[in-house]
Motif scaffolding. Structure first.
Motif, PDB file in Angstrom:
ATOM      1  N   GLN A  45       0.826  -1.207   0.000  1.00 17.30           N
ATOM      2  CA  GLN A  45       0.000   0.000   0.000  1.00 17.30           C
ATOM      3  C   GLN A  45       0.862   1.260   0.000  1.00 17.30           C
ATOM      4  OE1 GLN A  45      -3.332   0.207  -0.363  1.00 17.30           O
ATOM      5  NE2 GLN A  45      -2.965   2.380  -0.554  1.00 17.30           N
ATOM      6  N   THR A  90       1.061   4.151  -2.945  1.00 22.24           N
ATOM      7  CA  THR A  90       0.832   5.556  -2.620  1.00 22.24           C
ATOM      8  C   THR A  90       1.999   6.418  -3.071  1.00 22.24           C
ATOM      9  OG1 THR A  90      -0.525   4.919  -0.729  1.00 22.24           O
ATOM     10  CG2 THR A  90       0.323   7.166  -0.749  1.00 22.24           C
ATOM     11  N   ASP A 134      -5.317   7.308  13.765  1.00 25.61           N
ATOM     12  CA  ASP A 134      -6.525   6.492  13.754  1.00 25.61           C
ATOM     13  C   ASP A 134      -7.098   6.220  15.137  1.00 25.61           C
ATOM     14  OD1 ASP A 134      -4.581   4.846  14.706  1.00 25.61           O
ATOM     15  OD2 ASP A 134      -5.066   3.153  13.421  1.00 25.61           O
ATOM     16  N   LEU A 144      -7.906   8.607  10.142  1.00 28.59           N
ATOM     17  CA  LEU A 144      -8.102   7.423   9.311  1.00 28.59           C
ATOM     18  C   LEU A 144      -9.184   6.515   9.869  1.00 28.59           C
ATOM     19  CD1 LEU A 144      -4.359   6.620   8.533  1.00 28.59           C
ATOM     20  CD2 LEU A 144      -5.989   7.906   7.150  1.00 28.59           C
ATOM     21  N   SER A 145      -9.998   7.041  10.781  1.00 23.00           N
ATOM     22  CA  SER A 145     -11.114   6.268  11.324  1.00 23.00           C
ATOM     23  C   SER A 145     -12.237   7.243  11.659  1.00 23.00           C
ATOM     24  CB  SER A 145     -10.688   5.519  12.588  1.00 23.00           C
ATOM     25  OG  SER A 145     -10.503   6.431  13.651  1.00 23.00           O
ATOM     26  N   SER A 186     -10.990  10.318   6.760  1.00 25.63           N
ATOM     27  CA  SER A 186     -10.979   9.427   5.609  1.00 25.63           C
ATOM     28  C   SER A 186     -11.816   8.191   5.911  1.00 25.63           C
ATOM     29  CB  SER A 186      -9.546   9.012   5.296  1.00 25.63           C
ATOM     30  OG  SER A 186      -9.534   8.022   4.290  1.00 25.63           O
ATOM     31  N   LYS A 187     -12.531   7.729   4.908  1.00 27.58           N
ATOM     32  CA  LYS A 187     -13.297   6.495   5.084  1.00 27.58           C
ATOM     33  C   LYS A 187     -12.446   5.265   4.796  1.00 27.58           C
ATOM     34  CE  LYS A 187     -17.704   8.593   4.402  1.00 27.58           C
ATOM     35  NZ  LYS A 187     -19.080   8.376   4.163  1.00 27.58           N
ATOM     36  N   THR A 188     -11.321   5.463   4.101  1.00 29.01           N
ATOM     37  CA  THR A 188     -10.395   4.361   3.871  1.00 29.01           C
ATOM     38  C   THR A 188      -9.318   4.411   4.947  1.00 29.01           C
ATOM     39  OG1 THR A 188      -9.062   5.700   2.365  1.00 29.01           O
ATOM     40  CG2 THR A 188     -10.762   4.319   1.372  1.00 29.01           C
ATOM     41  N   PRO A 189      -9.028   3.291   5.577  1.00 29.92           N
ATOM     42  CA  PRO A 189      -8.073   3.299   6.704  1.00 29.92           C
ATOM     43  C   PRO A 189      -6.599   3.211   6.289  1.00 29.92           C
ATOM     44  CG  PRO A 189      -9.018   1.143   6.479  1.00 29.92           C
ATOM     45  CD  PRO A 189      -9.668   1.999   5.428  1.00 29.92           C
ATOM     46  N   ASP A 190      -6.213   3.917   5.232  1.00 30.21           N
ATOM     47  CA  ASP A 190      -4.807   3.949   4.830  1.00 30.21           C
ATOM     48  C   ASP A 190      -4.448   5.341   4.313  1.00 30.21           C
ATOM     49  OD1 ASP A 190      -5.629   4.089   2.098  1.00 30.21           O
ATOM     50  OD2 ASP A 190      -5.757   1.917   2.027  1.00 30.21           O
ATOM     51  N   SER A 249      -3.563   6.422   1.452  1.00 31.25           N
ATOM     52  CA  SER A 249      -3.808   6.764   0.051  1.00 31.25           C
ATOM     53  C   SER A 249      -4.760   7.956  -0.077  1.00 31.25           C
ATOM     54  CB  SER A 249      -4.370   5.556  -0.706  1.00 31.25           C
ATOM     55  OG  SER A 249      -5.630   5.191  -0.175  1.00 31.25           O
ATOM     56  N   CYS A 250      -5.498   8.266   0.976  1.00 23.10           N
ATOM     57  CA  CYS A 250      -6.410   9.408   0.939  1.00 23.10           C
ATOM     58  C   CYS A 250      -5.676  10.741   0.877  1.00 23.10           C
ATOM     59  CB  CYS A 250      -7.331   9.384   2.149  1.00 23.10           C
ATOM     60  SG  CYS A 250      -6.451   9.633   3.704  1.00 23.10           S
TER      61      CYS A 250
END
Length: 186
Positions: A14, A18, A121, A138-139, A151-155, A157-158
Motif C-alpha cells: 500500500q 501511494t 486512527d 483514518l477512522s 478518511s473512510k479508507t483506513p490507509d 492513500s487518501c
C-alpha cells in the motif's frame, strides 16, 4: 513487537502504491534539501558539517523510536542545534511514540518552518492531529473529532486525493476572487 508477515507485506504494498501515485502526480512529499553549516571559528570561515556516512556519498534515511526521539528532545527540546535539525530532516519513520511525543514531533517540524501533517486512527493521536497544520483521521472514532479531515479508507492513500482537492479548491477560490474583482470594475 512482532508484526505478522502478511500484514507487513500488505502495508508495504500500500505504501509503495501511494508513493508511486505521488511521484506520478509530481507532488513533493519531502522538504527542500538544506545544507547544515557549523562554524568552529568565524575568522577561519565555515566548515560544512557531515556525518561519516555522508562522506562516502551514500543516501540514507533514519528511523526513530519513541525512546530515541524522547532522548533527542531531552537534550535539545527547542530543536536549536544543527545536528538535531539534521537528524530530524533525515528521518522518514517515527514509530512507537507516546501521544505527547507525537505532538512534540509535530511542534519540532513546525519550529523549523515546515508544514506538518499528521495521520492518525485513534484517541492517542488527537493531540498531534490538533497541533498539525493538516490532520487526517483514518477512522470515524475519537480521532475524527480532533482532525479537520476524516478518511473512510483506513490507509494513507487518501492524502493524494486530499492534496488534489485542496489544490483545486485553492484555484477555484482565486478564480472566484478574480471574477468578483473584475465584475465590480465593469
Amino acid at each position: 513487537e512482532y508484526i505478522p508477515r502478511q500484514i507487513s507485506d500488505s502495508l508495504e504494498i500500500q505504501l509503495e502504491k501511494t508513493l508511486r501515485s505521488v511521484h506520478r502526480s509530481k507532488m513533493s512529499i519531502s522538504p527542500e534539501k538544506k545544507k547544515t553549516v557549523l562554524s568552529d571559528d568565524e575568522d577561519e570561515g565555515s566548515k560544512a558539517f557531515k556525518y561519516p556516512w555522508e562522506e562516502s556519498g551514500l543516501s540514507y534515511s533514519l528511523a526513530f523510536t519513541g525512546k530515541a526521539f524522547d532522548y533527542l528532545m531531552k537534550h535539545d527540546p527547542l530543536v536549536k542545534q544543527p545536528k538535531t535539525k539534521d537528524l530530524l530532516g533525515k528521518a522518514t519513520i517515527f514509530a512507537r511514540m507516546s501521544p505527547d511525543g507525537k505532538a512534540q514531533l509535530v511542534g519540532a517540524f513546525q519550529s523549523q518552518g515546515y508544514l506538518a501533517g499528521m495521520c492518525g486512527d485513534g484517541a492517542n493521536d488527537c493531540v498531534a492531529l490538533k497541533a498539525a497544520d493538516v490532520g487526517v483521521s483514518l477512522s470515524e472514532a475519537e480521532a475524527s473529532i480532533a482532525a479537520p479531515f476524516t478518511s473512510k479508507t483506513p490507509d494513507i492513500s487518501c492524502i493524494i486525493k486530499l492534496l488534489r482537492e485542496g489544490r483545486a479548491a485553492l484555484s477555484t477560490s482565486f478564480q472566484c476572487f478574480k471574477y468578483m474583482a473584475l465584475y465590480s470594475m465593469i
